[in-house]
Scaffold this motif. Structure first.
Motif, PDB file in Angstrom:
ATOM      1  N   LEU A  90       0.827  -1.195   0.000  1.00 57.13           N
ATOM      2  CA  LEU A  90       0.000   0.000   0.000  1.00 57.13           C
ATOM      3  C   LEU A  90       0.870   1.257   0.000  1.00 57.13           C
ATOM      4  N   LEU A  91       0.454   2.264  -0.758  1.00 58.39           N
ATOM      5  CA  LEU A  91       1.231   3.499  -0.858  1.00 58.39           C
ATOM      6  C   LEU A  91       1.277   4.228   0.474  1.00 58.39           C
ATOM      7  N   SER A  92       0.156   4.251   1.204  1.00 62.30           N
ATOM      8  CA  SER A  92       0.127   4.951   2.495  1.00 62.30           C
ATOM      9  C   SER A  92       1.104   4.321   3.475  1.00 62.30           C
ATOM     10  N   ALA A  93       1.119   2.985   3.547  1.00 66.46           N
ATOM     11  CA  ALA A  93       2.052   2.301   4.443  1.00 66.46           C
ATOM     12  C   ALA A  93       3.490   2.518   3.990  1.00 66.46           C
ATOM     13  N   THR A  94       3.737   2.527   2.675  1.00 68.88           N
ATOM     14  CA  THR A  94       5.080   2.752   2.152  1.00 68.88           C
ATOM     15  C   THR A  94       5.597   4.129   2.537  1.00 68.88           C
ATOM     16  N   ARG A  95       4.752   5.146   2.401  1.00 66.86           N
ATOM     17  CA  ARG A  95       5.161   6.496   2.791  1.00 66.86           C
ATOM     18  C   ARG A  95       5.465   6.573   4.280  1.00 66.86           C
ATOM     19  N   ASP A  96       4.640   5.934   5.102  1.00 69.88           N
ATOM     20  CA  ASP A  96       4.875   5.966   6.551  1.00 69.88           C
ATOM     21  C   ASP A  96       6.188   5.273   6.910  1.00 69.88           C
ATOM     22  N   ILE A  97       6.472   4.156   6.271  1.00 70.72           N
ATOM     23  CA  ILE A  97       7.709   3.424   6.570  1.00 70.72           C
ATOM     24  C   ILE A  97       8.931   4.224   6.134  1.00 70.72           C
ATOM     25  N   THR A  98       8.895   4.780   4.913  1.00 69.99           N
ATOM     26  CA  THR A  98      10.037   5.568   4.453  1.00 69.99           C
ATOM     27  C   THR A  98      10.253   6.791   5.344  1.00 69.99           C
ATOM     28  N   GLU A  99       9.170   7.380   5.826  1.00 68.37           N
ATOM     29  CA  GLU A  99       9.296   8.517   6.749  1.00 68.37           C
ATOM     30  C   GLU A  99       9.976   8.083   8.044  1.00 68.37           C
ATOM     31  N   SER A 100       9.593   6.906   8.547  1.00 64.37           N
ATOM     32  CA  SER A 100      10.218   6.398   9.777  1.00 64.37           C
ATOM     33  C   SER A 100      11.700   6.103   9.566  1.00 64.37           C
ATOM     34  N   LEU A 101      12.050   5.540   8.412  1.00 64.17           N
ATOM     35  CA  LEU A 101      13.449   5.204   8.153  1.00 64.17           C
ATOM     36  C   LEU A 101      14.299   6.455   7.955  1.00 64.17           C
ATOM     37  N   LEU A 102      13.766   7.456   7.285  1.00 65.67           N
ATOM     38  CA  LEU A 102      14.536   8.681   7.054  1.00 65.67           C
ATOM     39  C   LEU A 102      14.795   9.447   8.350  1.00 65.67           C
ATOM     40  N   SER A 103      13.917   9.292   9.324  1.00 66.54           N
ATOM     41  CA  SER A 103      14.094   9.984  10.606  1.00 66.54           C
ATOM     42  C   SER A 103      14.443   9.019  11.731  1.00 66.54           C
ATOM     43  N   ALA A 104      14.991   7.861  11.395  1.00 66.09           N
ATOM     44  CA  ALA A 104      15.281   6.833  12.404  1.00 66.09           C
ATOM     45  C   ALA A 104      16.377   7.306  13.370  1.00 66.09           C
ATOM     46  N   GLY A 123       8.899  -2.066  -2.168  1.00 69.42           N
ATOM     47  CA  GLY A 123      10.182  -2.497  -1.621  1.00 69.42           C
ATOM     48  C   GLY A 123      11.343  -1.642  -2.098  1.00 69.42           C
ATOM     49  N   THR A 124      11.249  -1.089  -3.311  1.00 67.52           N
ATOM     50  CA  THR A 124      12.299  -0.214  -3.830  1.00 67.52           C
ATOM     51  C   THR A 124      12.414   1.043  -2.983  1.00 67.52           C
ATOM     52  N   PHE A 125      11.289   1.629  -2.613  1.00 72.38           N
ATOM     53  CA  PHE A 125      11.283   2.838  -1.797  1.00 72.38           C
ATOM     54  C   PHE A 125      11.850   2.562  -0.401  1.00 72.38           C
ATOM     55  N   VAL A 126      11.438   1.444   0.196  1.00 74.25           N
ATOM     56  CA  VAL A 126      11.895   1.096   1.536  1.00 74.25           C
ATOM     57  C   VAL A 126      13.401   0.854   1.539  1.00 74.25           C
ATOM     58  N   ILE A 173      13.860  10.702  -1.733  1.00 70.18           N
ATOM     59  CA  ILE A 173      14.547   9.698  -0.913  1.00 70.18           C
ATOM     60  C   ILE A 173      16.004   9.577  -1.339  1.00 70.18           C
ATOM     61  N   ALA A 174      16.234   9.542  -2.656  1.00 70.70           N
ATOM     62  CA  ALA A 174      17.604   9.433  -3.165  1.00 70.70           C
ATOM     63  C   ALA A 174      18.445  10.630  -2.744  1.00 70.70           C
ATOM     64  N   GLU A 175      17.855  11.807  -2.738  1.00 68.83           N
ATOM     65  CA  GLU A 175      18.596  13.011  -2.355  1.00 68.83           C
ATOM     66  C   GLU A 175      19.011  12.960  -0.892  1.00 68.83           C
TER      67      GLU A 175
END
Length: 472
Positions: A90-104, A123-126, A173-175
């Motif tokens: 799901l896109l919503s879950a993907t955005r939430d996970i990437t947000e958590s990883l970027l601010s981990a 999975g590519t985004f994560v 994300i790449a930036e």
């Protein structure tokens, strides 16, 4: 000669004094134990927490990863390793996970493994959002190109809007992580997919490792930037000899993760409808109704973790309504056949999506291996049962009204009579009508006065009348 004062006798220690001494000794013991624990904690290396993500990325996955990061921060883990094998989510879950990883607040490594695994779509985004991205030999990453809910190409205008938004997300994300944006953007715009070797060569991932221990040795000494309460901070990883601790899902999340499968959700909703159908036909059995309601709730909970279609749920439940009608009419099975068709169509539409397509969601549908056995079993059961009901009705018609066998017996009201309802007699549930057209509440004792086929005429027992008179 003056007399010297007599010496005072020594007083024995009181109980209070002994308690004070014991309290001081225990306090000193605890302090010493704490100091030893701190010393041992400083000597022992910090742990590497391993989180396993296998399957569709959903809100359950997001909650699992978030809790794992919080646990790692509390326990002072050296690093969190997320082993990843997913077709997307799901896109919503993907955005939430990437947000958590970027601010981990702790270093995070996403490791696409085991061999043969893939980090497709979401999975590519994560993977790209991790501090360090790693892959096992024989794995692949990419193909994050948006498709519609049925897997076909989408309208060009809508496609451009969805593509641009998704491409912007992966560029951001790449930036942040210092990865090349062009090859990552190509996974969206051109549906590119890369092997582990190609991903390392392009700079999408950092390491190829055969297992977690090999991965921890290879990343030892690397520096990453984490986000703390005081801002960004650079930390150096010391993972060469770090002990590994597996972080498991909680029991509730494991149950939700298991049922968040299209086939399991379809079976649960079908069983829920069947249980309620049996309870409707035999009021008072309790177990089928309760079990059916639990199965139905679990099936609907699965829809909360997947992009379910409520039209599919309605068609599945409609199938059991049609089965009930089939048993109450004398026909040729047409209504039952419509019920089977409704069940099959409901399974097909249960996870069909006709709205705006998701850029990271794989094609999700109920397998025909799940739909076919359920439909065939229900069709045969309805056919045989309806034929048996019809045979009994025809025999009763030929023989005339059967001799009464329940007249004079006592039963209990299982569904209030007003004036018609249900009564339980000899462990069986019968349709009933109050003899004087009065209202008889559920649980009241009644006596059968007449039989009219499947309908009984009843009236209150003398005991019930006496109890009501006393209450008045």
């Amino acid at each position: 000669m003056p007399r010297l004062p007599a010496a005072r006798p020594r007083s024995r220690p009181t109980l209070l004094a002994w308690l004070k001494v014991a309290w001081l000794a225990i306090s000193a013991l605890f302090i010493a134990a704490g100091m030893v624990g701190v010393a041992l904690a400083q000597v022992q290396p910090r742990e590497a927490h391993v989180v396993e993500v296998d399957g569709i990325i959903s809100p359950i996955t997001d909650r699992y990863i978030t809790r794992a990061l919080e646990e790692a921060e509390r326990s002072g883990a050296e690093v969190v390793v997320i082993t990843l094998d997913t077709p997307g989510g799901l896109l919503s879950a993907t955005r939430d996970i990437t947000e958590s990883l970027l601010s981990a607040p702790v270093p995070v490594i996403v490791y696409v493994s085991p061999q043969g695994a893939h980090a497709a779509s979401a999975g590519t985004f994560v993977t790209a959002a991790a501090h360090i991205a790693a892959m096992a030999p024989g794995t692949n990453i990419g193909a994050a190109s948006p498709v519609s809910g049925q897997g076909e190409d989408i309208d060009e205008t809508l496609k451009d809007k969805v593509f641009e938004d998704t491409a912007a997300l992966i560029r951001a994300i790449a930036e942040v992580r210092g990865r090349p944006s062009e090859p990552l953007e190509a996974t969206v715009l051109e549906a590119e997919s890369y092997t582990a070797e190609e991903a390392v060569e392009l700079g999408i991932v950092d390491v190829i490792a055969v297992n977690v221990n090999d991965l921890l040795k290879q990343v030892d000494g690397r520096s990453v930037v984490i986000v703390t309460a005081d801002g960004e901070q650079s930390v150096t990883l010391h993972t060469a000899d770090t002990p590994v601790r597996n972080i498991r899902m909680g029991l509730f999340d494991r149950i939700l993760s298991y049922i968040a499968d299209p086939n399991v959700a379809f079976l649960l909703i079908s069983l829920g409808g069947l249980g309620l159908f049996v309870e409707f036909w035999n009021p008072g059995l309790i177990f089928p109704g309760v079990a059916g309601l639990v199965a139905l709730v679990l099936g609907l909970a699965a829809l909360g973790s997947l992009p379910g279609n409520w039209a599919g749920v309605a068609l599945i439940l409609l199938a059991f309504v049609l089965f009930s009608i089939e048993f109450n009419i004398d026909g040729f099975g047409v209504v039952g056949a419509l019920g089977v068709a409704s069940l099959v169509l409901g399974g097909i539409l249960l996870f069909s999506h006709f709205g705006t397509p998701s850029p990271v969601l794989p094609d999700i549908s109920v397998s025909w291996w799940a739909i076919t056995p359920v439909a065939v079993t229900m069709g045969i059961s309805v056919l045989l049962f309806s034929r048996e009901v019809g045979r009994v009705r025809r025999e009763q018609f030929r023989r005339g009204t059967p001799e009464p066998i329940l007249v004079g017996m006592t039963g209990m009201v299982s569904a209030a009579l007003s004036p018609e309802g249900k009564v339980r007699v000899r462990g069986e549930t019968w349709n009933a009508r109050a003899l004087d057209s009065s209202h008889i509440e559920r649980g009241a004792s009644v006596v059968i006065r007449a039989e009219h086929g499947p309908l009984l005429e009843v009236e209150r027992t003398e005991t019930t009348r006496t109890e009501e008179t006393q209450k008045e």
